[in-house]
Design a protein around this motif. Sequence first.
Motif, mmCIF file in Angstrom:
data_model
loop_
_atom_site.group_PDB
_atom_site.id
_atom_site.type_symbol
_atom_site.label_atom_id
_atom_site.label_comp_id
_atom_site.label_asym_id
_atom_site.label_seq_id
_atom_site.Cartn_x
_atom_site.Cartn_y
_atom_site.Cartn_z
ATOM 1 N N PHE A 81 1.303 -1.248 0.260
ATOM 2 C CA PHE A 81 0.047 0.059 0.266
ATOM 3 C C PHE A 81 0.698 0.949 0.061
ATOM 4 O O PHE A 81 1.758 1.699 0.920
ATOM 5 N N CYS A 82 0.702 1.782 -1.161
ATOM 6 C CA CYS A 82 1.978 2.958 -1.164
ATOM 7 C C CYS A 82 1.160 4.396 -1.695
ATOM 8 O O CYS A 82 -0.163 4.728 -1.988
ATOM 9 N N PRO A 83 1.466 4.975 -1.518
ATOM 10 C CA PRO A 83 1.032 6.779 -1.534
ATOM 11 C C PRO A 83 0.274 6.396 -3.106
ATOM 12 O O PRO A 83 0.913 6.314 -4.121
ATOM 13 N N ALA A 84 -0.745 7.400 -3.543
ATOM 14 C CA ALA A 84 -1.443 7.184 -4.744
ATOM 15 C C ALA A 84 -0.585 7.878 -5.884
ATOM 16 O O ALA A 84 -0.485 6.995 -7.031
ATOM 17 N N ALA A 85 0.035 8.763 -5.547
ATOM 18 C CA ALA A 85 0.974 9.927 -6.045
ATOM 19 C C ALA A 85 1.334 9.065 -6.680
ATOM 20 O O ALA A 85 2.696 9.430 -7.844
ATOM 21 N N SER A 86 2.474 7.968 -6.055
ATOM 22 C CA SER A 86 3.487 6.992 -6.593
ATOM 23 C C SER A 86 3.624 5.600 -7.184
ATOM 24 O O SER A 86 3.764 4.846 -7.166
ATOM 25 N N ALA A 87 2.002 5.551 -7.365
ATOM 26 C CA ALA A 87 1.812 4.137 -8.153
ATOM 27 C C ALA A 87 2.156 4.460 -8.736
ATOM 28 O O ALA A 87 2.352 2.452 -8.820
ATOM 29 N N VAL A 88 2.311 4.564 -10.062
ATOM 30 C CA VAL A 88 2.411 4.285 -11.679
ATOM 31 C C VAL A 88 4.090 3.224 -11.115
ATOM 32 O O VAL A 88 4.737 2.683 -11.580
ATOM 33 N N GLN A 89 4.649 4.465 -10.711
ATOM 34 C CA GLN A 89 6.358 4.457 -9.905
ATOM 35 C C GLN A 89 5.961 2.513 -9.498
ATOM 36 O O GLN A 89 7.588 2.202 -9.972
ATOM 37 N N VAL A 90 5.849 2.846 -8.878
ATOM 38 C CA VAL A 90 5.324 1.324 -7.805
ATOM 39 C C VAL A 90 4.849 -0.106 -8.541
ATOM 40 O O VAL A 90 6.208 -0.907 -8.513
ATOM 41 N N TRP A 91 4.635 0.176 -9.093
ATOM 42 C CA TRP A 91 3.540 -0.632 -10.273
ATOM 43 C C TRP A 91 4.982 -1.446 -11.645
ATOM 44 O O TRP A 91 5.548 -2.014 -11.481
ATOM 45 N N ASN A 92 5.606 0.035 -12.092
ATOM 46 C CA ASN A 92 6.604 -0.796 -12.758
ATOM 47 C C ASN A 92 7.896 -1.251 -12.315
ATOM 48 O O ASN A 92 8.547 -1.621 -12.767
ATOM 49 N N ASP A 93 7.935 -0.217 -10.673
ATOM 50 C CA ASP A 93 9.117 -0.797 -9.914
ATOM 51 C C ASP A 93 9.199 -2.401 -10.010
ATOM 52 O O ASP A 93 10.126 -3.889 -10.439
ATOM 53 N N VAL A 94 8.089 -2.683 -9.812
ATOM 54 C CA VAL A 94 7.473 -4.071 -9.535
ATOM 55 C C VAL A 94 7.166 -5.507 -10.347
ATOM 56 O O VAL A 94 8.541 -6.010 -10.770
ATOM 57 N N LEU A 95 7.211 -4.168 -11.955
ATOM 58 C CA LEU A 95 6.915 -4.752 -13.005
ATOM 59 C C LEU A 95 9.037 -5.849 -13.571
ATOM 60 O O LEU A 95 8.921 -6.577 -13.747
ATOM 61 N N ALA A 96 9.372 -4.639 -13.466
ATOM 62 C CA ALA A 96 10.477 -4.510 -14.275
ATOM 63 C C ALA A 96 11.626 -5.430 -12.984
ATOM 64 O O ALA A 96 12.362 -6.007 -13.094
ATOM 65 N N SER A 97 11.059 -5.543 -11.188
ATOM 66 C CA SER A 97 11.673 -6.466 -10.773
ATOM 67 C C SER A 97 11.172 -7.943 -10.887
ATOM 68 O O SER A 97 12.436 -8.772 -10.152
ATOM 69 N N GLY A 98 10.342 -7.817 -11.152
ATOM 70 C CA GLY A 98 9.485 -9.635 -11.177
ATOM 71 C C GLY A 98 10.249 -10.207 -12.308
ATOM 72 O O GLY A 98 9.276 -11.702 -12.665
ATOM 73 N N ALA A 99 10.307 -9.260 -13.596
ATOM 74 C CA ALA A 99 10.599 -9.456 -14.829
ATOM 75 C C ALA A 99 11.604 -11.386 -14.862
ATOM 76 O O ALA A 99 11.143 -11.904 -15.532
ATOM 77 N N GLU A 100 12.411 -11.160 -13.834
ATOM 78 C CA GLU A 100 13.412 -12.342 -14.340
ATOM 79 C C GLU A 100 12.384 -13.599 -13.622
ATOM 80 O O GLU A 100 13.090 -14.630 -13.664
ATOM 81 N N PHE A 101 11.015 -13.165 -12.771
ATOM 82 C CA PHE A 101 10.562 -14.597 -11.720
ATOM 83 C C PHE A 101 9.491 -15.012 -12.962
ATOM 84 O O PHE A 101 8.412 -15.279 -12.766
ATOM 85 N N GLY A 102 9.171 -13.758 -14.483
ATOM 86 C CA GLY A 102 8.118 -14.357 -14.862
ATOM 87 C C GLY A 102 6.653 -13.147 -14.615
ATOM 88 O O GLY A 102 5.990 -14.337 -15.173
ATOM 89 N N ILE A 103 6.865 -12.248 -13.796
ATOM 90 C CA ILE A 103 5.825 -11.840 -13.610
ATOM 91 C C ILE A 103 5.116 -11.710 -14.475
ATOM 92 O O ILE A 103 5.083 -11.600 -15.365
ATOM 93 N N LYS A 104 3.645 -11.516 -14.276
ATOM 94 C CA LYS A 104 2.391 -11.332 -14.701
ATOM 95 C C LYS A 104 1.998 -10.494 -14.463
ATOM 96 O O LYS A 104 1.217 -10.821 -12.622
ATOM 97 N N PRO A 105 1.333 -8.891 -14.950
ATOM 98 C CA PRO A 105 0.076 -8.892 -14.384
ATOM 99 C C PRO A 105 -1.374 -9.253 -14.687
ATOM 100 O O PRO A 105 -1.391 -9.718 -15.542
ATOM 101 N N CYS A 106 -2.309 -9.072 -13.833
ATOM 102 C CA CYS A 106 -3.012 -10.425 -13.468
ATOM 103 C C CYS A 106 -4.429 -9.166 -13.215
ATOM 104 O O CYS A 106 -4.703 -8.361 -12.568
ATOM 105 N N GLY A 107 -5.351 -9.534 -13.452
ATOM 106 C CA GLY A 107 -6.635 -9.322 -13.656
ATOM 107 C C GLY A 107 -7.458 -9.693 -12.700
ATOM 108 O O GLY A 107 -7.237 -10.462 -12.319
ATOM 109 N N LEU A 108 -9.311 -9.326 -12.065
ATOM 110 C CA LEU A 108 -9.713 -9.483 -10.978
ATOM 111 C C LEU A 108 -10.150 -11.168 -11.462
ATOM 112 O O LEU A 108 -10.687 -11.614 -10.652
ATOM 113 N N GLY A 109 -10.017 -11.161 -12.903
ATOM 114 C CA GLY A 109 -10.343 -12.452 -13.110
ATOM 115 C C GLY A 109 -9.768 -14.171 -12.375
ATOM 116 O O GLY A 109 -10.423 -14.992 -12.099
#
Lengths: 124, 369
Positions: free
Chosen positions: B203-231
Amino acid sequence: MNVPEDLRFAESHEWLRADGTVGITDHAQHELTDVVFVDLPEVGKQVAAGQVACVVESVKAASDIYAPVAGTVIAVNEAVRSNPALVNTAPYTEGWLFKLEPKDAAARETLKSPADYRAQIGSL
Amino acid sequence: MSESNIVLKRTPLHGEHVRLGGKLIGFGGWDMPVQYSGIIDEHHAVRKALGVFDISHMGQFFVEGAGAAAWLNRMLTNNVERLAIGQGQYTLMLNERGGVIDDLLIYRICDDDWLLVVNASMIDEDFAWMQSHLPADVTLVNRSDDFAGLAVQGPKAAAWFDAYVGGKCEAPARNHIVRLDIGGGQTFIARTGYTGEDGFELFCPAASAVQVWNDVLASGAEFGIKPCGLGARDTLRLEMCYPLNGNDLSPERTPIEAGLGFFVDLQKGDFTGRAVLAAQKEHGIERRLVAFKMKGTTPPPRSHYAVYRDGAQIGETCSGGLSPTLAAGIGMAYLPVADATPGTPIEIDIRGRRFTAIVEKKPLRKMKA
């Protein structure tokens, strides 16, 4: 989105080939997401235009599929029973749903042309 | 494929979902991604590797004050006195009839400082209910709009965490929370989730959400991270038999009936709804929330399908869907206790045809496919 030139289209996203074959469009399969079950009609079933003919189930929801024109179901695609994902991967070929013997051959002309259907889904 | 005219709220990550090609739908008043690459693909990514969900729609309440712990223990079913600083627990907020208003996670941030994470669709109702019971020595603040939320879930989550924080701190233990200065602001990171896999909720400040999201995707790339939806979030939680408020929990059902007695402390003193729950413990209940699995190839069950046994209707489903792990239809239903024993054959009415299902032990995901 793929909208083949040799098909006619219902506003509810079914396609109809000249030989009476019916399926759902590429746009529809994309909207439905992973298809996991297809409830096919019985061969011999008579359907009116716009009447529910079968049900396609995705992970998320069940969706009614309507007969684009009135007629009698003369064949169903057994392959989508065992492999429902064909509806996603090949909506215009191996993923067809059922085949109609139309009551009135001219009814096909009441359906949308590829250009009109493209306009409906906002795809060029 | 229905369209509605309701103005949907957007999370701070809305632009990222559009940019990544997420398919957006209305959910609880929010415009949220139901999927990116596909529900089944995302489901397997979380079961086998790593996935990230936008959970910014969820609510964050902060409760402070000398009387906070005592008050929270009167408002919630679990015992907050058991929590050390930095620890959290699953708990429920009930009405006077013992029915569920909401299920939530509560974390002890400092001695008298608490964070509650509540369901998106219940933010206003929960807040109004709590406010109407608020004593003078406690403050309650709804900071849901100040925070964005991300859930990073999957067996690779622990390895991902080390890569993400770059050795800045150790991962919190299960059900614990830490506060980190990362990605442009103070971020709470809890070791929890709604998928049955190891994972974290940030849970991060709303203003830094985009940065955190992209940092998570970048740092997760080596583990095969995928963005997932509510389904995928729904199929993952359903395999674990985690209840969804509004489907499996309601103001008419108690936590005892829902099989959540583990999160109810009847010994801690009085709390709203306690008398009803204590009576149910003593005298038993009529219905219980059971899990079932369809036999053979069937259409997936959905919510509100009628359930039969020996020709008589005994209830209706409250959740249902396809289990990608078991490759079968699964669901949950409140059934009479006599019909709730694992192994009991039942029938689910799907569009006028009845299909056999078997009552199974929870969680369903532990079953052999």
